[in-house]
Motif scaffolding. Sequence first.
Motif, PDB file in Angstrom:
ATOM      1  N   LEU B   3      -1.404   8.053  -2.193  1.00  0.00           N
ATOM      2  CA  LEU B   3      -1.225   7.617  -0.810  1.00  0.00           C
ATOM      3  C   LEU B   3      -2.530   7.004  -0.284  1.00  0.00           C
ATOM      4  CD1 LEU B   3       1.330   8.001   0.989  1.00  0.00           C
ATOM      5  CD2 LEU B   3       0.024   9.709   2.215  1.00  0.00           C
ATOM      6  N   GLU B   4      -3.650   7.677  -0.590  1.00  0.00           N
ATOM      7  CA  GLU B   4      -4.952   7.158  -0.152  1.00  0.00           C
ATOM      8  C   GLU B   4      -5.210   5.776  -0.737  1.00  0.00           C
ATOM      9  OE1 GLU B   4      -7.129   8.555   2.040  1.00  0.00           O
ATOM     10  OE2 GLU B   4      -5.434   9.901   2.385  1.00  0.00           O
ATOM     11  N   ARG B   5      -4.890   5.643  -2.024  1.00  0.00           N
ATOM     12  CA  ARG B   5      -5.127   4.360  -2.690  1.00  0.00           C
ATOM     13  C   ARG B   5      -4.261   3.267  -2.089  1.00  0.00           C
ATOM     14  NH1 ARG B   5      -5.037   5.165  -9.071  1.00  0.00           N
ATOM     15  NH2 ARG B   5      -5.450   2.932  -8.967  1.00  0.00           N
ATOM     16  N   LEU B   6      -3.011   3.626  -1.818  1.00  0.00           N
ATOM     17  CA  LEU B   6      -2.100   2.655  -1.189  1.00  0.00           C
ATOM     18  C   LEU B   6      -2.648   2.215   0.166  1.00  0.00           C
ATOM     19  CD1 LEU B   6       1.449   4.103  -1.914  1.00  0.00           C
ATOM     20  CD2 LEU B   6       0.607   1.881  -2.610  1.00  0.00           C
ATOM     21  N   LYS B   7      -3.101   3.212   0.953  1.00  0.00           N
ATOM     22  CA  LYS B   7      -3.644   2.907   2.272  1.00  0.00           C
ATOM     23  C   LYS B   7      -4.847   1.977   2.156  1.00  0.00           C
ATOM     24  CE  LYS B   7      -2.107   6.651   5.208  1.00  0.00           C
ATOM     25  NZ  LYS B   7      -2.353   7.985   5.722  1.00  0.00           N
ATOM     26  N   ALA B   8      -5.697   2.262   1.156  1.00  0.00           N
ATOM     27  CA  ALA B   8      -6.879   1.430   0.960  1.00  0.00           C
ATOM     28  C   ALA B   8      -6.481  -0.003   0.617  1.00  0.00           C
ATOM     29  CB  ALA B   8      -7.747   2.018  -0.148  1.00  0.00           C
ATOM     30  N   ALA B   9      -5.447  -0.126  -0.225  1.00  0.00           N
ATOM     31  CA  ALA B   9      -4.973  -1.462  -0.614  1.00  0.00           C
ATOM     32  C   ALA B   9      -4.440  -2.219   0.595  1.00  0.00           C
ATOM     33  CB  ALA B   9      -3.892  -1.335  -1.679  1.00  0.00           C
ATOM     34  N   VAL B  10      -3.661  -1.511   1.414  1.00  0.00           N
ATOM     35  CA  VAL B  10      -3.117  -2.135   2.631  1.00  0.00           C
ATOM     36  C   VAL B  10      -4.247  -2.559   3.559  1.00  0.00           C
ATOM     37  CG1 VAL B  10      -1.768  -1.690   4.727  1.00  0.00           C
ATOM     38  CG2 VAL B  10      -0.895  -0.954   2.528  1.00  0.00           C
ATOM     39  N   HIS B  11      -5.232  -1.683   3.692  1.00  0.00           N
ATOM     40  CA  HIS B  11      -6.377  -1.976   4.554  1.00  0.00           C
ATOM     41  C   HIS B  11      -7.103  -3.236   4.082  1.00  0.00           C
ATOM     42  CE1 HIS B  11      -9.619  -0.228   7.309  1.00  0.00           C
ATOM     43  NE2 HIS B  11     -10.023  -1.436   6.968  1.00  0.00           N
ATOM     44  N   TYR B  12      -7.318  -3.317   2.773  1.00  0.00           N
ATOM     45  CA  TYR B  12      -8.026  -4.472   2.214  1.00  0.00           C
ATOM     46  C   TYR B  12      -7.260  -5.760   2.494  1.00  0.00           C
ATOM     47  CZ  TYR B  12      -9.887  -7.754  -1.198  1.00  0.00           C
ATOM     48  OH  TYR B  12     -10.411  -8.859  -1.794  1.00  0.00           O
ATOM     49  N   THR B  13      -5.936  -5.719   2.230  1.00  0.00           N
ATOM     50  CA  THR B  13      -5.106  -6.910   2.454  1.00  0.00           C
ATOM     51  C   THR B  13      -5.097  -7.292   3.928  1.00  0.00           C
ATOM     52  OG1 THR B  13      -3.724  -6.052   0.683  1.00  0.00           O
ATOM     53  CG2 THR B  13      -2.889  -7.950   1.890  1.00  0.00           C
ATOM     54  N   ALA B  14      -5.002  -6.271   4.800  1.00  0.00           N
ATOM     55  CA  ALA B  14      -5.027  -6.534   6.240  1.00  0.00           C
ATOM     56  C   ALA B  14      -6.335  -7.218   6.624  1.00  0.00           C
ATOM     57  CB  ALA B  14      -4.852  -5.238   7.023  1.00  0.00           C
ATOM     58  N   GLY B  15      -7.432  -6.747   6.024  1.00  0.00           N
ATOM     59  CA  GLY B  15      -8.735  -7.356   6.273  1.00  0.00           C
ATOM     60  C   GLY B  15      -8.750  -8.819   5.890  1.00  0.00           C
ATOM     61  N   CYS B  16      -8.212  -9.122   4.688  1.00  0.00           N
ATOM     62  CA  CYS B  16      -8.168 -10.511   4.211  1.00  0.00           C
ATOM     63  C   CYS B  16      -7.344 -11.384   5.162  1.00  0.00           C
ATOM     64  CB  CYS B  16      -7.567 -10.575   2.805  1.00  0.00           C
ATOM     65  SG  CYS B  16      -8.588  -9.802   1.547  1.00  0.00           S
ATOM     66  N   VAL B 118      14.027  -9.907 -11.424  1.00  0.00           N
ATOM     67  CA  VAL B 118      12.975  -9.121 -10.791  1.00  0.00           C
ATOM     68  C   VAL B 118      12.612  -9.809  -9.482  1.00  0.00           C
ATOM     69  CG1 VAL B 118      10.672  -8.178 -11.037  1.00  0.00           C
ATOM     70  CG2 VAL B 118      12.102  -8.466 -13.046  1.00  0.00           C
ATOM     71  N   GLN B 119      12.746  -9.061  -8.396  1.00  0.00           N
ATOM     72  CA  GLN B 119      12.449  -9.661  -7.096  1.00  0.00           C
ATOM     73  C   GLN B 119      11.123  -9.119  -6.583  1.00  0.00           C
ATOM     74  OE1 GLN B 119      16.078  -8.365  -5.455  1.00  0.00           O
ATOM     75  NE2 GLN B 119      16.982 -10.408  -5.463  1.00  0.00           N
ATOM     76  N   PRO B 120      10.125  -9.980  -6.528  1.00  0.00           N
ATOM     77  CA  PRO B 120       8.790  -9.517  -6.132  1.00  0.00           C
ATOM     78  C   PRO B 120       8.736  -8.904  -4.738  1.00  0.00           C
ATOM     79  CG  PRO B 120       8.919 -11.914  -6.220  1.00  0.00           C
ATOM     80  CD  PRO B 120      10.155 -11.393  -6.843  1.00  0.00           C
ATOM     81  N   MET B 121       9.651  -9.337  -3.835  1.00  0.00           N
ATOM     82  CA  MET B 121       9.650  -8.771  -2.482  1.00  0.00           C
ATOM     83  C   MET B 121       9.959  -7.279  -2.513  1.00  0.00           C
ATOM     84  SD  MET B 121      11.607 -11.671  -0.381  1.00  0.00           S
ATOM     85  CE  MET B 121      11.824 -10.777   1.135  1.00  0.00           C
ATOM     86  N   MET B 122      10.838  -6.924  -3.458  1.00  0.00           N
ATOM     87  CA  MET B 122      11.313  -5.550  -3.480  1.00  0.00           C
ATOM     88  C   MET B 122      10.364  -4.624  -4.221  1.00  0.00           C
ATOM     89  SD  MET B 122      13.649  -6.218  -1.734  1.00  0.00           S
ATOM     90  CE  MET B 122      14.247  -7.759  -2.307  1.00  0.00           C
ATOM     91  N   ALA B 123       9.528  -5.215  -5.075  1.00  0.00           N
ATOM     92  CA  ALA B 123       8.742  -4.395  -5.987  1.00  0.00           C
ATOM     93  C   ALA B 123       7.906  -3.342  -5.275  1.00  0.00           C
ATOM     94  CB  ALA B 123       7.842  -5.296  -6.815  1.00  0.00           C
ATOM     95  N   ASP B 124       7.239  -3.723  -4.173  1.00  0.00           N
ATOM     96  CA  ASP B 124       6.333  -2.759  -3.557  1.00  0.00           C
ATOM     97  C   ASP B 124       7.046  -1.801  -2.611  1.00  0.00           C
ATOM     98  OD1 ASP B 124       4.795  -5.490  -1.690  1.00  0.00           O
ATOM     99  OD2 ASP B 124       6.864  -4.900  -2.021  1.00  0.00           O
ATOM    100  N   SER B 125       8.229  -2.204  -2.119  1.00  0.00           N
ATOM    101  CA  SER B 125       8.912  -1.304  -1.183  1.00  0.00           C
ATOM    102  C   SER B 125       9.518  -0.103  -1.894  1.00  0.00           C
ATOM    103  CB  SER B 125       9.995  -2.048  -0.411  1.00  0.00           C
ATOM    104  OG  SER B 125      11.037  -2.425  -1.265  1.00  0.00           O
ATOM    105  N   GLU B 126       9.763  -0.249  -3.186  1.00  0.00           N
ATOM    106  CA  GLU B 126      10.390   0.852  -3.918  1.00  0.00           C
ATOM    107  C   GLU B 126       9.369   1.847  -4.454  1.00  0.00           C
ATOM    108  OE1 GLU B 126      14.641  -0.644  -5.573  1.00  0.00           O
ATOM    109  OE2 GLU B 126      12.895  -1.123  -6.756  1.00  0.00           O
ATOM    110  N   GLU B 127       8.110   1.411  -4.537  1.00  0.00           N
ATOM    111  CA  GLU B 127       7.099   2.296  -5.097  1.00  0.00           C
ATOM    112  C   GLU B 127       6.565   3.287  -4.084  1.00  0.00           C
ATOM    113  OE1 GLU B 127       4.103  -0.100  -6.868  1.00  0.00           O
ATOM    114  OE2 GLU B 127       5.477  -0.995  -8.288  1.00  0.00           O
TER     115      GLU B 127
END
Lengths: 113, 130
Positions: B3-16, B118-127
Amino acid sequence: LSQMKKEPALPSRLVKQIFAHYAKMSVAKDSFKIVEKCLDVYFKQLSNDLEAFAGHAKRKIVDATDLELLMRRQGLVTNKMPLHVLIERHLPLEYRKLLIPVAMSGNKVIPKK
Amino acid sequence: MTLERLKAAVHYTAGCLCQEVAEDKEIEFSKQTIAAISDITFSQCEIFAKDLEMFARHAKRSTINTEDVKLLARRSQSLLKYITQKSEELASSNQKQKEKKKKKNEGESKGRSSEAQVQPMMADSEELDT
């Protein structure tokens, strides 16, 4: 002979009763007009949503699952607050009997699932 | 920990993304603002995931597809328009890829079973593990 057809709506007395019951205080008369307008909008929105949900499940008939999904999205039904609990809380006995299956004697379940 | 790693990834993308907007509109984002935006994004993702799951189950499926995503965005007209356009683009690109594969397979003579889409939109919502 232009008879204006009145839009179907809930009887205003019923609306007043229910609103006053939940408001738990006196309500000014002109505010009920706004409540009725809101109800009108609410039903329009509701029918649009139900149509979309039924179409999503490739059905043309709205059924109970569509309604439950709608109430889930409205935040009324959650994991902590199942639909049956809401039914038991807010509907009179005769309607509860129609909606919630009850096991009766002679191995019968009413209503039949 | 995930969860922490996911949050960090989201934070980084939001920053970009915020940086892009900042350059475009010539304004600056404070660090707290970016953190708040990433927090909101993360909690919104939880809501989206649950809703998508509900919609898929409602249609008696266990796989989330583009129809569910469209239903999620139904409320806002502009968003729905955008998402429909995107999904059409995806579908057309998928078709092109399929045609290419078909041509290749015909060349190889041994036709394998076509891979699942394989639908890339769906890939991250299922993980998302909630």
